[in-house]
Design an enzyme around this catalytic site. Structure first.
Site, mmCIF file in Angstrom:
data_model
loop_
_atom_site.group_PDB
_atom_site.id
_atom_site.type_symbol
_atom_site.label_atom_id
_atom_site.label_comp_id
_atom_site.label_asym_id
_atom_site.label_seq_id
_atom_site.Cartn_x
_atom_site.Cartn_y
_atom_site.Cartn_z
ATOM 1 N N TYR A 42 85.328 9.991 -17.934
ATOM 2 C CA TYR A 42 84.865 10.989 -18.916
ATOM 3 C C TYR A 42 84.248 12.192 -18.185
ATOM 4 O O TYR A 42 84.221 12.223 -16.963
ATOM 5 C CB TYR A 42 83.930 10.369 -19.958
ATOM 6 C CG TYR A 42 82.743 9.612 -19.435
ATOM 7 C CD1 TYR A 42 82.805 8.234 -19.242
ATOM 8 C CD2 TYR A 42 81.538 10.253 -19.165
ATOM 9 C CE1 TYR A 42 81.709 7.525 -18.784
ATOM 10 C CE2 TYR A 42 80.430 9.550 -18.704
ATOM 11 C CZ TYR A 42 80.523 8.192 -18.508
ATOM 12 O OH TYR A 42 79.434 7.496 -18.051
ATOM 13 N N THR A 100 85.948 16.481 -28.867
ATOM 14 C CA THR A 100 84.666 16.978 -29.373
ATOM 15 C C THR A 100 84.808 18.304 -30.118
ATOM 16 O O THR A 100 84.190 18.512 -31.160
ATOM 17 C CB THR A 100 83.677 17.158 -28.192
ATOM 18 O OG1 THR A 100 83.702 15.948 -27.428
ATOM 19 C CG2 THR A 100 82.283 17.442 -28.675
ATOM 20 N N TYR A 108 92.337 15.600 -15.505
ATOM 21 C CA TYR A 108 93.158 14.400 -15.677
ATOM 22 C C TYR A 108 94.467 14.666 -16.424
ATOM 23 O O TYR A 108 95.050 13.750 -16.995
ATOM 24 C CB TYR A 108 92.376 13.269 -16.340
ATOM 25 C CG TYR A 108 91.459 13.690 -17.498
ATOM 26 C CD1 TYR A 108 91.847 14.610 -18.450
ATOM 27 C CD2 TYR A 108 90.189 13.113 -17.617
ATOM 28 C CE1 TYR A 108 91.009 14.969 -19.488
ATOM 29 C CE2 TYR A 108 89.335 13.468 -18.659
ATOM 30 C CZ TYR A 108 89.754 14.393 -19.579
ATOM 31 O OH TYR A 108 88.919 14.746 -20.605
ATOM 32 N N GLY A 147 85.618 15.079 -18.325
ATOM 33 C CA GLY A 147 86.730 15.886 -17.820
ATOM 34 C C GLY A 147 87.426 15.358 -16.583
ATOM 35 O O GLY A 147 88.217 16.055 -15.972
ATOM 36 N N THR A 193 83.807 -1.254 -28.303
ATOM 37 C CA THR A 193 83.196 -2.381 -29.023
ATOM 38 C C THR A 193 81.863 -2.007 -29.656
ATOM 39 O O THR A 193 81.007 -2.850 -29.857
ATOM 40 C CB THR A 193 82.967 -3.552 -28.044
ATOM 41 O OG1 THR A 193 82.152 -3.077 -26.974
ATOM 42 C CG2 THR A 193 84.268 -4.064 -27.465
ATOM 43 N N GLY A 251 83.954 4.362 -26.834
ATOM 44 C CA GLY A 251 83.715 2.971 -26.457
ATOM 45 C C GLY A 251 84.512 2.039 -27.353
ATOM 46 O O GLY A 251 84.850 2.397 -28.485
ATOM 47 N N GLU A 264 92.340 7.850 -27.502
ATOM 48 C CA GLU A 264 92.084 8.852 -26.456
ATOM 49 C C GLU A 264 91.563 8.063 -25.264
ATOM 50 O O GLU A 264 90.599 7.316 -25.396
ATOM 51 C CB GLU A 264 91.017 9.849 -26.933
ATOM 52 C CG GLU A 264 90.678 10.932 -25.922
ATOM 53 C CD GLU A 264 89.340 11.624 -26.218
ATOM 54 O OE1 GLU A 264 89.155 12.185 -27.314
ATOM 55 O OE2 GLU A 264 88.470 11.580 -25.329
ATOM 56 N N GLU A 312 84.498 10.763 -32.191
ATOM 57 C CA GLU A 312 83.389 9.999 -31.613
ATOM 58 C C GLU A 312 82.129 10.092 -32.469
ATOM 59 O O GLU A 312 81.075 10.554 -32.009
ATOM 60 C CB GLU A 312 83.156 10.426 -30.154
ATOM 61 C CG GLU A 312 84.425 10.221 -29.326
ATOM 62 C CD GLU A 312 84.273 10.445 -27.822
ATOM 63 O OE1 GLU A 312 83.268 11.031 -27.385
ATOM 64 O OE2 GLU A 312 85.188 10.017 -27.074
ATOM 65 N N LEU A 362 81.788 0.916 -34.907
ATOM 66 C CA LEU A 362 83.168 0.578 -35.256
ATOM 67 C C LEU A 362 83.192 -0.535 -36.304
ATOM 68 O O LEU A 362 83.830 -0.411 -37.356
ATOM 69 C CB LEU A 362 83.927 0.135 -33.999
ATOM 70 C CG LEU A 362 85.316 -0.444 -34.235
ATOM 71 C CD1 LEU A 362 86.277 0.625 -34.724
ATOM 72 C CD2 LEU A 362 85.857 -1.109 -32.971
#
Ligand SMILES: *[C@@H]1O[C@H](CO)[C@@H](O)[C@H](O)[C@H]1NC(C)=O
Ligand SMILES: *[C@@H]1O[C@H](CO)[C@@H](O)[C@H](O)[C@H]1NC(C)=O
Ligand SMILES: *[C@@H]1O[C@H](CO)[C@@H](O)[C@H](O)[C@H]1NC(C)=O
Ligand SMILES: *[C@@H]1O[C@H](CO)[C@@H](O)[C@H](O)[C@H]1NC(C)=O
Ligand SMILES: *[C@@H]1O[C@H](CO)[C@@H](O)[C@H](O)[C@H]1NC(C)=O
Ligand SMILES: *[C@@H]1O[C@H](CO)[C@@H](O)[C@H](O)[C@H]1NC(C)=O
Ligand SMILES: *[C@@H]1O[C@H](CO)[C@@H](O)[C@H](O)[C@H]1NC(C)=O
Length: 467
Positions: A275, A78, A317, A277, A201, A199, A270, A156, A205
């Site tokens: 999500y 982001t 993560y 964090g 699908t 995401g 990614e 994104e 996209l």
């Protein structure tokens, strides 16, 4: 026979013995994966935060990075849509400085990695992306002789706030503009990578690829997370339902990618467990390995060419922690790189839903030095019982096993991991420990919540004979 004995036998079958057979001898090779199938990311937010405690000149970081090379390193997220390159600012400012860029490029060169940089698409003029700042960075990059492997534009876009919204059609134009700008700035061959959809699908996209984006990009990227890190529980990390959620997602994405951008690569640009964090004290612990290893297995099986793990360092993560020490997923990734090669076999089994199993030819180029024909099976047990896993091979019974289990009494939330019973630790800042297998001719008993790799060096699998 005594009735007591019969009850004993029945209870053994009913409660204690689960047994599966992996038929590798007849398993078909279904895909090839590339040398850089597993990659990593760093969040662009580190730039504005002056890299926090991450240290690009740390010997320990370099040692860990070299261990998993070759690898893509994607700098994005982001915050990328707020990053401005500033040729004149010193290190006290919060923008991308010359020193930041030099350090980053030297780091990837030393590590044997390949850089991917995500440009700020919020720099706009008259509804179009304004390439002025990107041109400055590209020119400087060419002048220094740095050779990033690829570039992205924005992060994104399907989640942009309405004030910054960019339509699919416009973004496809912006990507085309980027390509022209990079070519005319004398940038040596590079990959144009995007659109980094949140995401796998989303209609964004498909619309982007149809509006010309599919012709412009070399690599189609989407992002995937299983769940919200602020709500995730430890149970989620071994939940079959959550693991399976990825299957239709990856299948649909590969279909869209192949149809709308034929002959282009399809990547998870990614990806991580959760999500926001990650999940505190879970997604950086032993438990994180289930979602990670399973994602690698499914991604290879269904035809993705690369999977970039969010993140090498940072949030809840990272593969390495804030003290720059490896978390369990670092060791898992290292073993994967060393042991897993190409092609990929389909060994999906349904006998025991708690065992997830994948198989590839062994990586014969790694330092371990396995010979052609070797096979690597990797698996995990998400159930609470030991399962006996039989991998019959007429040519050989001998297996070399690398079995991972929690590193201490914290169990699934351990910060450490054991390889064949010994905790993995860095011996010093300059070298990685030996990753020693256990040799065995007996059927594997895979304990509850263990995972790992089994190499059959004498498999002589025909598809694995090519060097
Ligand atoms: C994998 O690559 C090899 C060598 O290029 C090729 O012969 C084989 O057909 C490929 N396998 C699959 C499943 O695509
Ligand atoms: C970064 O690592 C280098 C080499 O290990 C060390 O000399 C330096 O002090 C570290 N910098 C920070 C900010 O920790
Ligand atoms: C770069 O930083 C300097 C000093 O802080 C500032 O004056 C200049 O406007 C900045 N340039 C850009 C492109 O942001
Ligand atoms: C970069 O500098 C600009 C002003 O030149 C500022 O608006 C922006 O927030 C800075 N970006 C970061 C990532 O700090
Ligand atoms: C996370 O784990 C650390 C170290 O094990 C511990 O000190 C901390 O209290 C834990 N935090 C939470 C929110 O569970
Ligand atoms: C196999 O190991 C070599 C040497 O470490 C490495 O270059 C390569 O990327 C690995 N292959 C895979 C598929 O990870
Ligand atoms: C496995 O079997 C082979 C062939 O019989 C034998 O040479 C080897 O020593 C055995 N290995 C183990 C660990 O038992």
């Amino acid at each position: 026979m005594s009735p007591y004995f019969l009850v004993f036998i029945l209870s053994v079958f009913a409660y204690n013995v689960s047994c599966i057979t992996i038929d590798l001898e007849s398993a078909p090779a279904v895909r090839n994966v590339s040398l850089k199938f597993v990659g990593v990311t760093l969040d662009s937010g580190l730039i504005g935060n002056k890299w926090k405690t991450f240290n690009l000149t740390s010997q320990k970081v370099l040692t860990l990075a070299k261990g998993i090379s070759p690898s893509y390193l994607r700098i994005g997220g982001t915050a990328c849509d707020h990053v401005i390159f500033n040729m004149t600012q010193d290190q006290t400012g919060s923008n991308l400085t010359v020193a930041d860029w030099d350090n980053l490029n030297h780091f990837v060169m030393n590590a044997g990695w390949d850089l991917i940089f995500d440009f700020n698409v919020f720099l706009r003029k008259n509804g179009q992306w304004d390439p002025t700042n990107a041109i400055e960075l590209l020119k400087y990059t060419v002048k220094q002789g740095y050779k990033p492997a690829g570039y992205e534009l924005g992060n994104e876009p399907n989640l942009f706030p309405s004030a910054n919204a960019v339509s699919e059609k416009q973004l496809a134009k912006d990507f085309a503009a980027f390509r022209n700008v990079a070519s005319s700035s004398g940038v040596p061959p590079f990959l144009t990578i995007g659109p980094d959809i949140a995401g796998m699908t989303r209609s964004y996209l498909q619309n982007f690829l149809e509006a010309g984006g599919g012709d412009v990009v070399d690599v189609v990227t989407v992002h995937q997370y299983y769940t919200n890190g602020q709500k995730a529980t430890l149970k989620d990390f071994t939940a079959k339902k959550l693991l399976d959620k990825f299957i239709p997602e990856v299948q649909s994405f590969v279909k869209i990618c192949n149809e709308k951008a034929p002959h282009k690569q399809c990547w998870l640009g990614e990806t991580s467990s959760c999500y926001h964090g990650g999940a505190r004290n879970i997604s950086d612990r032993y438990a994180a390995g289930f979602l990670w290893l399973d994602k690698l297995g499914l991604s290879a099986l269904h035809g993705l060419q690369a999977v970039l793990r969010q993140s090498f360092y940072g949030s809840n993560y990272g593969l390495i922690d804030t003290n720059l020490n490896p978390n369990p997923d670092y060791w898992l990734t290292l073993l994967y790189k060393r042991l897993v090669g190409s092609p990929v076999f389909d060994v999906t089994q349904t006998t025991d839903p708690n065992i997830r199993v994948y198989a590839h030819c062994t990586n014969i180029s790694s330092s371990i030095g396995y010979k052609p024909g070797s096979i690597t099976v990797y698996m995990m047990n998400i159930g609470s019982k030991t399962v006996s896993v039989d991998i019959p091979f007429s040519s050989s019974k001998t297996q070399q096993r690398y079995i991972l289990s929690p590193g201490d009494h914290d169990g699934l939330t351990s910060q450490f991991v054991k390889l064949n019973g010994d905790v993995l630790m860095l011996p010093n800042d300059y070298s990685l420990p030996d990753l020693k297998p256990v040799f065995s001719n007996d059927t594997l008993q895979l304990k509850a919540y263990n995972m790992g790799f089994v190499v059959i060096p004498d498999a002589m699998k025909p598809e694995c004979m090519q060097t």
